[in-house]
Design a protein around this motif. Sequence first.
Motif, PDB file in Angstrom:
ATOM      1  N   GLY A 241      17.095 -49.462 -29.635  1.00 14.09           N
ATOM      2  CA  GLY A 241      16.078 -49.490 -28.601  1.00 14.09           C
ATOM      3  C   GLY A 241      15.834 -50.846 -27.980  1.00 14.09           C
ATOM      4  O   GLY A 241      15.020 -50.958 -27.063  1.00 14.09           O
ATOM      5  N   SER A 242      16.532 -51.896 -28.426  1.00 16.82           N
ATOM      6  CA  SER A 242      16.330 -53.249 -27.898  1.00 16.82           C
ATOM      7  C   SER A 242      17.438 -53.579 -26.909  1.00 16.82           C
ATOM      8  O   SER A 242      18.606 -53.717 -27.290  1.00 16.82           O
ATOM      9  CB  SER A 242      16.332 -54.268 -29.046  1.00 16.82           C
ATOM     10  OG  SER A 242      16.323 -55.585 -28.546  1.00 16.82           O
ATOM     11  N   LEU A 243      17.087 -53.721 -25.631  1.00 17.36           N
ATOM     12  CA  LEU A 243      18.084 -54.058 -24.613  1.00 17.36           C
ATOM     13  C   LEU A 243      18.574 -55.494 -24.782  1.00 17.36           C
ATOM     14  O   LEU A 243      19.769 -55.773 -24.647  1.00 17.36           O
ATOM     15  CB  LEU A 243      17.481 -53.857 -23.227  1.00 17.36           C
ATOM     16  CG  LEU A 243      17.169 -52.409 -22.835  1.00 17.36           C
ATOM     17  CD1 LEU A 243      16.476 -52.373 -21.485  1.00 17.36           C
ATOM     18  CD2 LEU A 243      18.438 -51.578 -22.799  1.00 17.36           C
ATOM     19  N   GLY A 244      17.654 -56.408 -25.078  1.00 17.59           N
ATOM     20  CA  GLY A 244      18.070 -57.781 -25.327  1.00 17.59           C
ATOM     21  C   GLY A 244      18.981 -57.878 -26.539  1.00 17.59           C
ATOM     22  O   GLY A 244      19.964 -58.630 -26.547  1.00 17.59           O
ATOM     23  N   GLY A 245      18.665 -57.104 -27.578  1.00 12.31           N
ATOM     24  CA  GLY A 245      19.522 -57.081 -28.753  1.00 12.31           C
ATOM     25  C   GLY A 245      20.893 -56.519 -28.448  1.00 12.31           C
ATOM     26  O   GLY A 245      21.905 -57.000 -28.976  1.00 12.31           O
ATOM     27  N   ALA A 246      20.952 -55.493 -27.586  1.00 10.59           N
ATOM     28  CA  ALA A 246      22.240 -54.924 -27.209  1.00 10.59           C
ATOM     29  C   ALA A 246      23.101 -55.954 -26.477  1.00 10.59           C
ATOM     30  O   ALA A 246      24.308 -56.058 -26.713  1.00 10.59           O
ATOM     31  CB  ALA A 246      22.029 -53.688 -26.334  1.00 10.59           C
ATOM     32  N   PHE A 247      22.470 -56.741 -25.596  1.00 11.95           N
ATOM     33  CA  PHE A 247      23.235 -57.769 -24.877  1.00 11.95           C
ATOM     34  C   PHE A 247      23.734 -58.842 -25.841  1.00 11.95           C
ATOM     35  O   PHE A 247      24.889 -59.274 -25.771  1.00 11.95           O
ATOM     36  CB  PHE A 247      22.358 -58.402 -23.794  1.00 11.95           C
ATOM     37  CG  PHE A 247      23.086 -59.401 -22.948  1.00 11.95           C
ATOM     38  CD1 PHE A 247      23.896 -58.995 -21.905  1.00 11.95           C
ATOM     39  CD2 PHE A 247      22.981 -60.767 -23.200  1.00 11.95           C
ATOM     40  CE1 PHE A 247      24.576 -59.915 -21.118  1.00 11.95           C
ATOM     41  CE2 PHE A 247      23.657 -61.693 -22.428  1.00 11.95           C
ATOM     42  CZ  PHE A 247      24.464 -61.259 -21.388  1.00 11.95           C
ATOM     43  N   LEU A 248      22.876 -59.264 -26.760  1.00 16.03           N
ATOM     44  CA  LEU A 248      23.270 -60.281 -27.730  1.00 16.03           C
ATOM     45  C   LEU A 248      24.390 -59.763 -28.636  1.00 16.03           C
ATOM     46  O   LEU A 248      25.346 -60.486 -28.947  1.00 16.03           O
ATOM     47  CB  LEU A 248      22.058 -60.692 -28.570  1.00 16.03           C
ATOM     48  CG  LEU A 248      22.288 -61.771 -29.634  1.00 16.03           C
ATOM     49  CD1 LEU A 248      22.774 -63.063 -29.003  1.00 16.03           C
ATOM     50  CD2 LEU A 248      20.999 -62.005 -30.427  1.00 16.03           C
ATOM     51  N   ALA A 249      24.283 -58.489 -29.060  1.00 17.05           N
ATOM     52  CA  ALA A 249      25.303 -57.913 -29.926  1.00 17.05           C
ATOM     53  C   ALA A 249      26.635 -57.786 -29.202  1.00 17.05           C
ATOM     54  O   ALA A 249      27.698 -58.065 -29.774  1.00 17.05           O
ATOM     55  CB  ALA A 249      24.839 -56.554 -30.431  1.00 17.05           C
ATOM     56  N   ALA A 250      26.597 -57.339 -27.938  1.00 14.49           N
ATOM     57  CA  ALA A 250      27.842 -57.234 -27.166  1.00 14.49           C
ATOM     58  C   ALA A 250      28.498 -58.605 -27.020  1.00 14.49           C
ATOM     59  O   ALA A 250      29.722 -58.739 -27.125  1.00 14.49           O
ATOM     60  CB  ALA A 250      27.551 -56.627 -25.789  1.00 14.49           C
ATOM     61  N   LEU A 251      27.672 -59.624 -26.784  1.00 16.04           N
ATOM     62  CA  LEU A 251      28.192 -60.986 -26.651  1.00 16.04           C
ATOM     63  C   LEU A 251      28.825 -61.450 -27.967  1.00 16.04           C
ATOM     64  O   LEU A 251      29.943 -61.993 -27.984  1.00 16.04           O
ATOM     65  CB  LEU A 251      27.051 -61.918 -26.254  1.00 16.04           C
ATOM     66  CG  LEU A 251      27.426 -63.320 -25.772  1.00 16.04           C
ATOM     67  CD1 LEU A 251      28.243 -63.251 -24.502  1.00 16.04           C
ATOM     68  CD2 LEU A 251      26.162 -64.144 -25.556  1.00 16.04           C
ATOM     69  N   LEU A 252      28.147 -61.217 -29.075  1.00 15.30           N
ATOM     70  CA  LEU A 252      28.652 -61.637 -30.387  1.00 15.30           C
ATOM     71  C   LEU A 252      29.971 -60.941 -30.710  1.00 15.30           C
ATOM     72  O   LEU A 252      30.960 -61.584 -31.111  1.00 15.30           O
ATOM     73  CB  LEU A 252      27.603 -61.320 -31.456  1.00 15.30           C
ATOM     74  CG  LEU A 252      28.035 -61.514 -32.911  1.00 15.30           C
ATOM     75  CD1 LEU A 252      28.341 -62.976 -33.199  1.00 15.30           C
ATOM     76  CD2 LEU A 252      26.951 -60.985 -33.864  1.00 15.30           C
ATOM     77  N   ILE A 253      30.011 -59.629 -30.527  1.00 17.31           N
ATOM     78  CA  ILE A 253      31.202 -58.860 -30.900  1.00 17.31           C
ATOM     79  C   ILE A 253      32.398 -59.233 -30.033  1.00 17.31           C
ATOM     80  O   ILE A 253      33.506 -59.468 -30.536  1.00 17.31           O
ATOM     81  CB  ILE A 253      30.887 -57.352 -30.803  1.00 17.31           C
ATOM     82  CG1 ILE A 253      29.916 -56.950 -31.912  1.00 17.31           C
ATOM     83  CG2 ILE A 253      32.162 -56.521 -30.869  1.00 17.31           C
ATOM     84  CD1 ILE A 253      29.350 -55.562 -31.758  1.00 17.31           C
ATOM     85  N   CYS A 254      32.195 -59.302 -28.735  1.00 11.49           N
ATOM     86  CA  CYS A 254      33.309 -59.583 -27.835  1.00 11.49           C
ATOM     87  C   CYS A 254      33.816 -61.012 -27.989  1.00 11.49           C
ATOM     88  O   CYS A 254      35.024 -61.266 -27.854  1.00 11.49           O
ATOM     89  CB  CYS A 254      32.906 -59.303 -26.393  1.00 11.49           C
ATOM     90  SG  CYS A 254      32.639 -57.546 -26.054  1.00 11.49           S
ATOM     91  N   GLU A 255      32.935 -61.961 -28.266  1.00  4.97           N
ATOM     92  CA  GLU A 255      33.389 -63.335 -28.473  1.00  4.97           C
ATOM     93  C   GLU A 255      34.143 -63.477 -29.797  1.00  4.97           C
ATOM     94  O   GLU A 255      35.117 -64.237 -29.882  1.00  4.97           O
ATOM     95  CB  GLU A 255      32.204 -64.300 -28.430  1.00  4.97           C
ATOM     96  CG  GLU A 255      31.562 -64.450 -27.065  1.00  4.97           C
ATOM     97  CD  GLU A 255      32.494 -65.071 -26.027  1.00  4.97           C
ATOM     98  OE1 GLU A 255      33.653 -65.395 -26.342  1.00  4.97           O
ATOM     99  OE2 GLU A 255      32.066 -65.215 -24.871  1.00  4.97           O
ATOM    100  N   VAL A 256      33.713 -62.747 -30.822  1.00  9.33           N
ATOM    101  CA  VAL A 256      34.459 -62.769 -32.087  1.00  9.33           C
ATOM    102  C   VAL A 256      35.853 -62.197 -31.873  1.00  9.33           C
ATOM    103  O   VAL A 256      36.856 -62.736 -32.384  1.00  9.33           O
ATOM    104  CB  VAL A 256      33.697 -61.984 -33.175  1.00  9.33           C
ATOM    105  CG1 VAL A 256      34.592 -61.747 -34.387  1.00  9.33           C
ATOM    106  CG2 VAL A 256      32.441 -62.741 -33.591  1.00  9.33           C
ATOM    107  N   LYS A 257      35.957 -61.133 -31.110  1.00 12.12           N
ATOM    108  CA  LYS A 257      37.274 -60.566 -30.808  1.00 12.12           C
ATOM    109  C   LYS A 257      38.125 -61.554 -30.017  1.00 12.12           C
ATOM    110  O   LYS A 257      39.332 -61.697 -30.274  1.00 12.12           O
ATOM    111  CB  LYS A 257      37.111 -59.272 -30.010  1.00 12.12           C
ATOM    112  CG  LYS A 257      36.614 -58.081 -30.813  1.00 12.12           C
ATOM    113  CD  LYS A 257      36.600 -56.840 -29.942  1.00 12.12           C
ATOM    114  CE  LYS A 257      36.220 -55.609 -30.728  1.00 12.12           C
ATOM    115  NZ  LYS A 257      36.274 -54.390 -29.900  1.00 12.12           N
ATOM    116  N   ALA A 258      37.508 -62.226 -29.060  1.00 15.02           N
ATOM    117  CA  ALA A 258      38.254 -63.213 -28.265  1.00 15.02           C
ATOM    118  C   ALA A 258      38.771 -64.348 -29.155  1.00 15.02           C
ATOM    119  O   ALA A 258      39.903 -64.814 -28.982  1.00 15.02           O
ATOM    120  CB  ALA A 258      37.361 -63.767 -27.150  1.00 15.02           C
TER     121      ALA A 258
END
Length: 633
Positions: A241-258
Amino acid sequence: MNLGGLPLQLLNGLADASALFLVASGLSLIFGVTRIINFAHGSFYMLGVYLAGTLIHALGATGIGYWLALPLAAILVGGIGGLVEIIVLRRIYRAPELFQLLATFAVVLIIGDLALLAWGPEDLFAPRAPGLSGSIEIFGRRFPEYDLFLIVVGPLVLGLLWLLLHRTRWGVLLRAAAENRTMLGALGVNQAWLFTTAFALGACLAGLGGALAAPRIPATLSLDLEIIASAFVVVVVGGLGSLGGAFLAALLICEVKALCIFIGQVDLWGWSFSMSKLTLVAEFIIMAIILVFRPWGLLGKPLPEQHDAAPLSTSLSSDTPHAPGRVRLLRLGGATLVIGLLALPWLLAHWPYLTILATEILIAGLFAASLYLLIGPAGLHTFGHAAWFGLGAYGAALLFLELNLPMEAALLAGPLVAAAGGLLFGWFCVRLSGVYLAMLTLATAQILWSLTYQWDGFTGGSNGLIGLWPSAWLSSPAAYYYLSLTLSGLGIVFLFRLSGSPLGYALRATRDSTLRAAAIGMDTRRIQLAGFVAAALVAGLAGSVYAFFKGSIAPDDALSIGRSVDGLVMVILGGLGSLAGPLSGAAAYTWLHDSISRLGDYWHAMLGGIILLLIFFMPQGLSSLWARPGART
């Protein structure tokens, strides 16, 4: 290591994070308001890709027509999402979570076949975006202009959503519904249309994510399941339910993959490993770590209790499992069923395929019964039960092929491998509950899937393992049927006796009230872990029998999300009132799957329609057909 390419890899991660956030934001919004785990959200993303490609070709691939097609596709998807909410989901808001999951899975089947009917099986390619089809030089390397555009879109959408939720009356009502929908209804707010608009907006965001992805990826019918797992991970890691958390999580996951892609090959002490292979499982490893140490996510908070939502226990029988009045009836019915099953190969001597189908039903019934132990008596929600099925299958296969154990010994040792895995991973899983537990089990299954998918030298990789043929005395379909019947019967009897044992009653006590069970001295975690291991053991037995029945095993067959969802469908289809429910559900689902698949290309939609009808008109499952009139009422 040359660090020259690191900035571009980080920029690639930012672009992927923005694209993933668009999809996850809609899923987070829907869950935050409606508390529905929307498995069909990936279908809305897929529709966005298809509709964007179609509208681009219709309105023109150059100029203003292209840029009109993208938001128009998102709006159309939002409208479709609103219809789905009105027709399907509005009927089941008060149902337990797993019933809602099953309903949205049925929607996935229907939308998938509608897409097949509209666009066919071929991939659909969209042209490059006009004005952004080139690249620019950054740090001496070329970077696509369209990816820079995506990097800007993600934060822009996040800002607009924040303004919508905090600066409008509609947004205030949405946040109030997320906190306490009962109080909101008492104030006279029309919750039905509030939920419809929230669901439509969430679907629109998924469609926008798909539309903006159209210039980067082809539209395929598999996009729905490919994106939904990643979206679930982002929502859970960020906080439900946290939109800010979703953005932070997407950033964390995609940068780890990169970073994994940038690091590439790693050589340590003579051992070589490609870090890029971790991109398939990095997000699930991150989710598992976050759930263990902070179950409610990075920016989330513990979910408020929804008093108007039916708990799963309301779907369970309140009768004593082994009540004296039922034992005689159970014995009589069981004896009749066993006699019929023993005579089945003789009765079907002229239809050998039906014997093979009956073997599949026995394996499915054993798998569904093991899942019932967790969902029913233990009250543990799981989305990754395929992990134990796959461990049993791969354990038996590897013991047979690598250690040259006799087929019979490998068959019986496979469940022990699954039980060991259940003990290891269950120790972490039982520390959570509800949707958090479900997502951690999903992460477990995906981690195991990734290991088997990429460990080519040991597990055969994506090709799997072949040559798993039974011994000569079990080579005929009838002989293997009797083996499957014997082992399935033993597994089901074990579960039946366990459910009436002190451990079974302790599991029910922990399910009904964890605090009361702990207050009277029960070690609730140890009790749940024991149930977890028992379920893994029986699921591993089903996987072991399945491996030698098929003669081969592959990750996408034994450890995929589809396998876990099939188990959930079987259990809920049959009903959670007793162990007979998942057995009847497994038989019905396997038979329906086999029969309907022969009717044409669009059998998934027919199966989805049948599942929806059963949810609407027979929510207690098939077992309600023979329940007592009072129980049915």
